[in-house]
Every structure is written in C-alpha cells, then in structure tokens.
Design an enzyme around this catalytic site. Structure first.
Site, PDB file in Angstrom:
ATOM      1  N   THR A 128       0.822  -1.215   0.000  1.00  0.00           N
ATOM      2  CA  THR A 128       0.000   0.000   0.000  1.00  0.00           C
ATOM      3  C   THR A 128       0.855   1.263   0.000  1.00  0.00           C
ATOM      4  O   THR A 128       1.984   1.249   0.518  1.00  0.00           O
ATOM      5  CB  THR A 128      -0.904  -0.020   1.258  1.00  0.00           C
ATOM      6  OG1 THR A 128      -1.477   1.278   1.456  1.00  0.00           O
ATOM      7  CG2 THR A 128      -0.140  -0.373   2.526  1.00  0.00           C
ATOM      8  N   ASP A 129       0.280   2.347  -0.513  1.00  0.00           N
ATOM      9  CA  ASP A 129       0.979   3.642  -0.459  1.00  0.00           C
ATOM     10  C   ASP A 129       1.134   4.132   0.980  1.00  0.00           C
ATOM     11  O   ASP A 129       1.924   5.038   1.248  1.00  0.00           O
ATOM     12  CB  ASP A 129       0.263   4.691  -1.317  1.00  0.00           C
ATOM     13  CG  ASP A 129      -1.175   4.981  -0.901  1.00  0.00           C
ATOM     14  OD1 ASP A 129      -1.705   4.298   0.002  1.00  0.00           O
ATOM     15  OD2 ASP A 129      -1.794   5.895  -1.501  1.00  0.00           O
ATOM     16  N   GLU A 130       0.383   3.530   1.917  1.00  0.00           N
ATOM     17  CA  GLU A 130       0.451   3.996   3.309  1.00  0.00           C
ATOM     18  C   GLU A 130       1.805   3.713   3.948  1.00  0.00           C
ATOM     19  O   GLU A 130       2.124   4.267   4.996  1.00  0.00           O
ATOM     20  CB  GLU A 130      -0.656   3.355   4.142  1.00  0.00           C
ATOM     21  CG  GLU A 130      -2.025   3.695   3.609  1.00  0.00           C
ATOM     22  CD  GLU A 130      -3.132   3.618   4.647  1.00  0.00           C
ATOM     23  OE1 GLU A 130      -2.830   3.532   5.849  1.00  0.00           O
ATOM     24  OE2 GLU A 130      -4.293   3.652   4.227  1.00  0.00           O
ATOM     25  N   TYR A 153      -1.835  -0.526  11.192  1.00  0.00           N
ATOM     26  CA  TYR A 153      -2.037  -1.194   9.894  1.00  0.00           C
ATOM     27  C   TYR A 153      -0.836  -0.972   8.981  1.00  0.00           C
ATOM     28  O   TYR A 153      -0.230  -1.928   8.474  1.00  0.00           O
ATOM     29  CB  TYR A 153      -3.327  -0.683   9.212  1.00  0.00           C
ATOM     30  CG  TYR A 153      -3.373  -0.972   7.728  1.00  0.00           C
ATOM     31  CD1 TYR A 153      -3.559  -2.270   7.261  1.00  0.00           C
ATOM     32  CD2 TYR A 153      -3.209   0.052   6.787  1.00  0.00           C
ATOM     33  CE1 TYR A 153      -3.577  -2.542   5.891  1.00  0.00           C
ATOM     34  CE2 TYR A 153      -3.230  -0.213   5.428  1.00  0.00           C
ATOM     35  CZ  TYR A 153      -3.411  -1.509   4.978  1.00  0.00           C
ATOM     36  OH  TYR A 153      -3.433  -1.769   3.632  1.00  0.00           O
ATOM     37  N   LYS A 157       1.958  -3.590   7.463  1.00  0.00           N
ATOM     38  CA  LYS A 157       2.183  -3.777   6.021  1.00  0.00           C
ATOM     39  C   LYS A 157       3.657  -3.496   5.676  1.00  0.00           C
ATOM     40  O   LYS A 157       4.243  -4.179   4.846  1.00  0.00           O
ATOM     41  CB  LYS A 157       1.276  -2.843   5.199  1.00  0.00           C
ATOM     42  CG  LYS A 157      -0.201  -3.165   5.256  1.00  0.00           C
ATOM     43  CD  LYS A 157      -0.562  -4.502   4.635  1.00  0.00           C
ATOM     44  CE  LYS A 157      -0.373  -4.548   3.136  1.00  0.00           C
ATOM     45  NZ  LYS A 157      -0.830  -5.872   2.597  1.00  0.00           N
TER      46      LYS A 157
HETATM   47  P1  NAD Z   1     -10.251  -6.931   2.437  1.00  0.00           P
HETATM   48  O1  NAD Z   1     -10.226  -6.647   3.897  1.00  0.00           O
HETATM   49  O2  NAD Z   1     -11.464  -6.639   1.638  1.00  0.00           O
HETATM   50  O3  NAD Z   1      -9.890  -8.476   2.185  1.00  0.00           O
HETATM   51  C1  NAD Z   1      -8.902  -9.144   2.894  1.00  0.00           C
HETATM   52  C2  NAD Z   1      -9.090 -10.642   2.645  1.00  0.00           C
HETATM   53  O4  NAD Z   1      -8.032 -11.337   3.337  1.00  0.00           O
HETATM   54  C3  NAD Z   1     -10.407 -11.196   3.197  1.00  0.00           C
HETATM   55  O5  NAD Z   1     -10.988 -12.063   2.267  1.00  0.00           O
HETATM   56  C4  NAD Z   1      -9.986 -11.939   4.450  1.00  0.00           C
HETATM   57  O6  NAD Z   1     -10.840 -13.031   4.781  1.00  0.00           O
HETATM   58  C5  NAD Z   1      -8.598 -12.420   4.065  1.00  0.00           C
HETATM   59  N1  NAD Z   1      -7.738 -12.684   5.229  1.00  0.00           N
HETATM   60  C6  NAD Z   1      -7.542 -11.879   6.306  1.00  0.00           C
HETATM   61  N2  NAD Z   1      -6.706 -12.472   7.168  1.00  0.00           N
HETATM   62  C7  NAD Z   1      -6.338 -13.658   6.608  1.00  0.00           C
HETATM   63  C8  NAD Z   1      -5.468 -14.704   7.005  1.00  0.00           C
HETATM   64  N3  NAD Z   1      -4.820 -14.653   8.174  1.00  0.00           N
HETATM   65  N4  NAD Z   1      -5.319 -15.767   6.179  1.00  0.00           N
HETATM   66  C9  NAD Z   1      -5.981 -15.829   4.983  1.00  0.00           C
HETATM   67  N5  NAD Z   1      -6.830 -14.868   4.565  1.00  0.00           N
HETATM   68  C10 NAD Z   1      -7.002 -13.792   5.366  1.00  0.00           C
HETATM   69  O7  NAD Z   1      -8.973  -6.172   1.867  1.00  0.00           O
HETATM   70  P2  NAD Z   1      -8.757  -5.430   0.468  1.00  0.00           P
HETATM   71  O8  NAD Z   1      -9.214  -4.050   0.582  1.00  0.00           O
HETATM   72  O9  NAD Z   1      -9.243  -6.304  -0.611  1.00  0.00           O
HETATM   73  O10 NAD Z   1      -7.156  -5.401   0.433  1.00  0.00           O
HETATM   74  C11 NAD Z   1      -6.423  -6.463  -0.153  1.00  0.00           C
HETATM   75  C12 NAD Z   1      -4.948  -6.161  -0.056  1.00  0.00           C
HETATM   76  O11 NAD Z   1      -4.666  -4.941  -0.715  1.00  0.00           O
HETATM   77  C13 NAD Z   1      -4.442  -5.986   1.364  1.00  0.00           C
HETATM   78  O12 NAD Z   1      -3.162  -6.554   1.445  1.00  0.00           O
HETATM   79  C14 NAD Z   1      -4.364  -4.487   1.551  1.00  0.00           C
HETATM   80  O13 NAD Z   1      -3.385  -4.142   2.497  1.00  0.00           O
HETATM   81  C15 NAD Z   1      -3.997  -4.052   0.162  1.00  0.00           C
HETATM   82  N6  NAD Z   1      -4.419  -2.704  -0.244  1.00  0.00           N
HETATM   83  C16 NAD Z   1      -5.721  -2.330  -0.124  1.00  0.00           C
HETATM   84  C17 NAD Z   1      -6.118  -1.080  -0.598  1.00  0.00           C
HETATM   85  C18 NAD Z   1      -7.554  -0.621  -0.530  1.00  0.00           C
HETATM   86  O14 NAD Z   1      -7.833   0.502  -0.904  1.00  0.00           O
HETATM   87  N7  NAD Z   1      -8.497  -1.446  -0.107  1.00  0.00           N
HETATM   88  C19 NAD Z   1      -5.180  -0.228  -1.179  1.00  0.00           C
HETATM   89  C20 NAD Z   1      -3.856  -0.646  -1.270  1.00  0.00           C
HETATM   90  C21 NAD Z   1      -3.493  -1.894  -0.819  1.00  0.00           C
HETATM   91  O1  TDX Z   2     -16.158   7.101   7.763  1.00  0.00           O
HETATM   92  C1  TDX Z   2     -15.080   7.542   7.317  1.00  0.00           C
HETATM   93  N1  TDX Z   2     -14.930   8.903   7.198  1.00  0.00           N
HETATM   94  C2  TDX Z   2     -13.798   9.480   6.719  1.00  0.00           C
HETATM   95  O2  TDX Z   2     -13.696  10.720   6.651  1.00  0.00           O
HETATM   96  C3  TDX Z   2     -13.996   6.703   6.910  1.00  0.00           C
HETATM   97  C4  TDX Z   2     -14.125   5.200   7.008  1.00  0.00           C
HETATM   98  C5  TDX Z   2     -12.861   7.303   6.426  1.00  0.00           C
HETATM   99  N2  TDX Z   2     -12.749   8.644   6.342  1.00  0.00           N
HETATM  100  C6  TDX Z   2     -11.527   9.236   5.749  1.00  0.00           C
HETATM  101  C7  TDX Z   2     -10.228   8.699   6.302  1.00  0.00           C
HETATM  102  C8  TDX Z   2      -9.290   8.756   5.105  1.00  0.00           C
HETATM  103  O3  TDX Z   2      -8.751  10.067   4.987  1.00  0.00           O
HETATM  104  O4  TDX Z   2     -11.529   8.836   4.375  1.00  0.00           O
HETATM  105  C9  TDX Z   2     -10.211   8.514   3.915  1.00  0.00           C
HETATM  106  C10 TDX Z   2     -10.189   7.079   3.429  1.00  0.00           C
HETATM  107  O5  TDX Z   2     -10.370   6.237   4.540  1.00  0.00           O
HETATM  108  P1  TDX Z   2     -10.406   4.642   4.396  1.00  0.00           P
HETATM  109  O6  TDX Z   2     -11.419   4.263   3.388  1.00  0.00           O
HETATM  110  O7  TDX Z   2     -10.496   4.073   5.776  1.00  0.00           O
HETATM  111  O8  TDX Z   2      -8.996   4.356   3.709  1.00  0.00           O
HETATM  112  P2  TDX Z   2      -7.496   4.702   4.161  1.00  0.00           P
HETATM  113  O9  TDX Z   2      -7.385   4.922   5.603  1.00  0.00           O
HETATM  114  O10 TDX Z   2      -6.994   5.788   3.246  1.00  0.00           O
HETATM  115  O11 TDX Z   2      -6.797   3.296   3.788  1.00  0.00           O
HETATM  116  C11 TDX Z   2      -7.135   2.642   2.556  1.00  0.00           C
HETATM  117  O12 TDX Z   2      -6.207   2.875   1.549  1.00  0.00           O
HETATM  118  C12 TDX Z   2      -4.980   2.243   1.634  1.00  0.00           C
HETATM  119  C13 TDX Z   2      -7.350   1.147   2.765  1.00  0.00           C
HETATM  120  O13 TDX Z   2      -8.244   0.941   3.830  1.00  0.00           O
HETATM  121  C14 TDX Z   2      -6.068   0.456   3.015  1.00  0.00           C
HETATM  122  O14 TDX Z   2      -6.274  -0.960   3.074  1.00  0.00           O
HETATM  123  C15 TDX Z   2      -5.123   0.767   1.910  1.00  0.00           C
HETATM  124  O15 TDX Z   2      -3.859   0.231   2.205  1.00  0.00           O
END
Ligand code: NAD
Ligand code: TDX
Length: 341
Positions: A128-130, A153, A157
């Site tokens: 992630t960019d985080e 988190y 990561k």
């Molecule tokens: P999500 O929470 O929707 O899905 C995570 C999945 O992993 C779920 O299906 C869960 O059951 C499974 N899981 C959790 N713990 C596990 C374990 N111990 N063993 C096996 N499976 C397990 O997450 P997402 O938003 O789809 O993110 C997927 C990946 O992308 C993550 O690695 C996250 O850090 C990364 N990521 C997410 C975002 C975003 O915006 N959502 C952005 C950048 C990177």
């Molecule tokens: O209810 C909300 N109100 C609000 O203002 C929530 C849930 C979030 N926010 C703000 C917080 C952040 O500035 O919105 C922005 C986005 O929040 P999230 O959706 O929780 O994402 P973020 O914290 O940016 O992290 C996401 O992007 C990077 C994903 O959850 C991560 O898994 C990924 O790595």
C-alpha cells in the site's frame, strides 16, 4: 498451466483480481486461499466456479498457519503466490493492532517460507501507499523513499514489505511488490469510506467525515489496480517494488460531494466527526516506474466514482446482507458519540 495461489482472494481486491486473472490468463489455474474473516465473503466469488470450470478452486485457510499453507502449496503445485490476505482497515488497527501484526507481518513470513521451501517461480506482495506515510504537496512518494508508516495497519504492512525484500536479498527469492493507492469499486466491505458513504447516502443516513475533510487520497478504480498488479507479476523485476495509483488526489470533502451529486442527495447529509488518531493528511505516489512496464490507468476519478456508485445502487442485496448484526455493532463502536456540531 500455471497454478496461481491468490491469498485473501475472497476480499475486495483479491476477488476482483481472481476474476480478472481467470479472464486474462486462460493458461492459469487459480487457487483462492482465504481465512474468511468478517471481510472475506463467498458472495464475491459466486460466478467463478461455473464460469471457469476446472480452473478455479477455493481453499479455506489462514496464511499464518504453516501446515495449512504448506499443504495447499504442495497439493496444488503452486507456481506463483499473490498475497492479498491482510487485515486492511486502519480504524480497526487502531482498535486492535495484534491481528494486523499476526496477519500482515507474520502471515507474510509464513507465505515467504512456503515460497522458499517449494522454490516457487514468483512471490508477489500486495502492499500500500500507506507505507510511505503522508507527504506534503506537491511531493510524491517514489519507491526508493524511506518508509514512515503511521498506523498499526501501515506499520504491519511495512513489516511485510521489508520481509519480502529481505527474502529477495538473503535467499534470492523472486519477490515483487506493488504499493497501491485507495481502491474503489464492486465488493468493497462497507467499512472503507466509499462504500460507507454510498450505502449511507442511499438510505438518507449521515456521511461521517473525519476532522476537516481536507485529507487527500488517490482513489483508483479497482480494475486499474488489478491491471497494474498483473503487469508487475508478469513483467516486473524481482526484488523491486512498484507504486500503482492514478496520480490524481481528491479531498475527502470533494469525494463526499461527488457521491451525493451522483445520488441526487443533499450535502447536509455530511456529518463532521472527531478525527482518526494519527490520521495521514495526504498520500500521493509517483507512478512512473509501473508506467515504464506499460501500465496506465483506464479510469479518471469521475469515471471510477460513477461506476462504483452505480454498482452499489444496482447491488443492494450484496451490501444489505452485510449491514446487519456484527456490522451494526462495529458501526456503533466506531462512530457512536463522535459528532462535531
Ligand atoms: P479486504 O479486507 O477486503 O480483504 C482481505 C481478505 O483477506 C479477506 O478475504 C480476508 O478473509 C482475508 N484474510 C484476512 N486475514 C487472513 C489470514 N490470516 N489468512 C488468509 N486470509 C485472510 O482487503 P482489500 O481491501 O481487498 O485489500 C487487499 C490487499 O490490498 C491488502 O493486502 C491491503 O493491504 C492491500 N491494499 C488495499 C487497498 C484498498 O484501498 N483497499 C489499497 C492498497 C493496498
Ligand atoms: O467514515 C469515514 N470517514 C472518513 O472521513 C472513513 C471510514 C474514512 N474517512 C476518511 C479517512 C481517510 O482520509 O476517508 C479517507 C479514506 O479512509 P479509508 O477508506 O479508511 O482508507 P485509508 O485509511 O486511506 O486506507 C485505505 O487505503 C490504503 C485502505 O483501507 C487500506 O487498506 C489501503 O492500504
């Protein structure tokens, strides 16, 4: 045929990628390996078994469980592991960091051990960019920049990323990493901002906005991210990390306005609430390295948010099933009493 293990494939991005990979790679067998935490949802994968007969298998397992991981890798003759499995929500990591360390760091270690033991051809880590922490405008984080994670988190990561790089350097494991920005699109669990706001707005419920709402994120369409991951898995250089993001940032306030405009709802639904502790102000990535492999985003922010809002409007049964019981307890715990007048 290549056997590709997609860990976390029942979650948001993993399920989109599993479908994308089966469509794009007729010579791949996909093994989704998932623990089915609250975020893993079999409804995200319902079409795959019938559409891709003989090429799709679902295995329930924990990435932190060595025996289960080794069994799955051996039994399915895995050539490539793509690790999406993670605890992924920043707010939950603030509430309970331990599970994040266990899955995002320790689980990554177990997968790397399996990759090493079975000499697999590629291990790809979804990051992630985080990991870069926030960055002042007009700066953009590049892959060689220092990692300065802010939340439990992102620290977990970052631990996963560093283990991957160490396994490349020490053991010569063919590892690649993608660091994606915020994804939006179908099947995102309604704890992340976009599905929380879209589904609340459909029901005329408040949109909780943290702090002043001026934080910036790069909201990219999930299939653009999937394309970036796929290019890095197939063409990326082992030992290298690649940022995948549109390169366009939007404030949370502008995001709320865009969602409300698309749904024809009033801005008065926006409810300011107390800020997230340690909240990163701005993420922005330099995406030139992945562009160098031939990737470019296919959606503008306006197209990505329009498609996303439409999907939640057209698929109410998917999210209404989630927004009950345990979810409502989470929502109350997370948002209760935080309103700012
Ligand atoms: P999500 O929470 O929707 O899905 C995570 C999945 O992993 C779920 O299906 C869960 O059951 C499974 N899981 C959790 N713990 C596990 C374990 N111990 N063993 C096996 N499976 C397990 O997450 P997402 O938003 O789809 O993110 C997927 C990946 O992308 C993550 O690695 C996250 O850090 C990364 N990521 C997410 C975002 C975003 O915006 N959502 C952005 C950048 C990177
Ligand atoms: O209810 C909300 N109100 C609000 O203002 C929530 C849930 C979030 N926010 C703000 C917080 C952040 O500035 O919105 C922005 C986005 O929040 P999230 O959706 O929780 O994402 P973020 O914290 O940016 O992290 C996401 O992007 C990077 C994903 O959850 C991560 O898994 C990924 O790595």
């Amino acid at each position: 045929m290549k056997s590709v293990m997609i860990t976390g494939g029942a979650g948001f991005i993993g399920s989109n990628y599993a479908r994308f990979a089966l469509e794009q790679h007729p010579d791949w067998k996909v093994i989704v390996y998932d623990k089915f935490t609250y975020a893993g949802n079999p409804d995200n994968l319902t079409d795959l078994a019938s559409r891709f007969k003989g090429r799709y298998t679902l295995v329930r397992g924990d990435i932190a469980d060595r025996e289960a991981v080794f069994d799955a890798v051996k039994q399915h003759g895995i050539d490539i592991i793509i690790n999406f499995a993670a605890d992924s929500h920043v707010d939950r990591s603030i509430e309970e960091p331990g599970t994040f360390i266990m899955t995002d760091c320790y689980g990554t270690y177990e997968l790397l051990e399996a990759a090493r033991a079975f000499k697999i051809e590629r291990y790809h880590q979804i990051s992630t960019d985080e990991v870069y922490g926030d960055i002042e405008p007009p700066g953009r984080s590049a892959e060689a920049d220092p990692l300065r994670p802010s939340s439990p988190y992102s620290a977990s990561k970052t631990g996963g990323d560093l283990l991957c790089l160490a396994y490349h350097r020490t053991y010569g494991l063919p590892v690649t990493i993608t660091r994606g920005t915020n994804n939006i699109g179908p099947f995102q669990y309604p704890e992340k901002v976009v599905p929380v706001w879209v589904t609340n707005a459909i029901d005329n419920q408040p949109l909780p906005l943290y702090g002043d709402g001026r934080q910036m994120r790069d909201y990219q369409y999930v299939l653009d991210h999937c394309e970036g991951i796929d290019i890095v898995v197939t063409k990326g250089v082992p030992g290298e990390a690649y940022n995948v993001g549109s390169g366009v940032e939007t404030t949370n306030l502008d995001l709320a306005h865009a969602i409300l405009d698309l749904l024809g709802k009033p801005y008065s639904l926006i409810q300011p609430i107390t800020d997230r502790p340690g909240h990163d102000r701005r993420y922005a990535v330099d995406n030139n390295k992945v562009r160098g492999l031939g990737w470019a985003p296919s959606h503008t922010f306006a197209q990505a948010i329009e498609k996303t809002v439409r999907w939640y409007r057209d698929n109410e049964s998917w999210w209404r099933k989630i927004k009950t019981g345990e979810y409502l307890d989470y929502y109350k715990r997370q948002y209760g009493g935080r309103e700012v007048k």
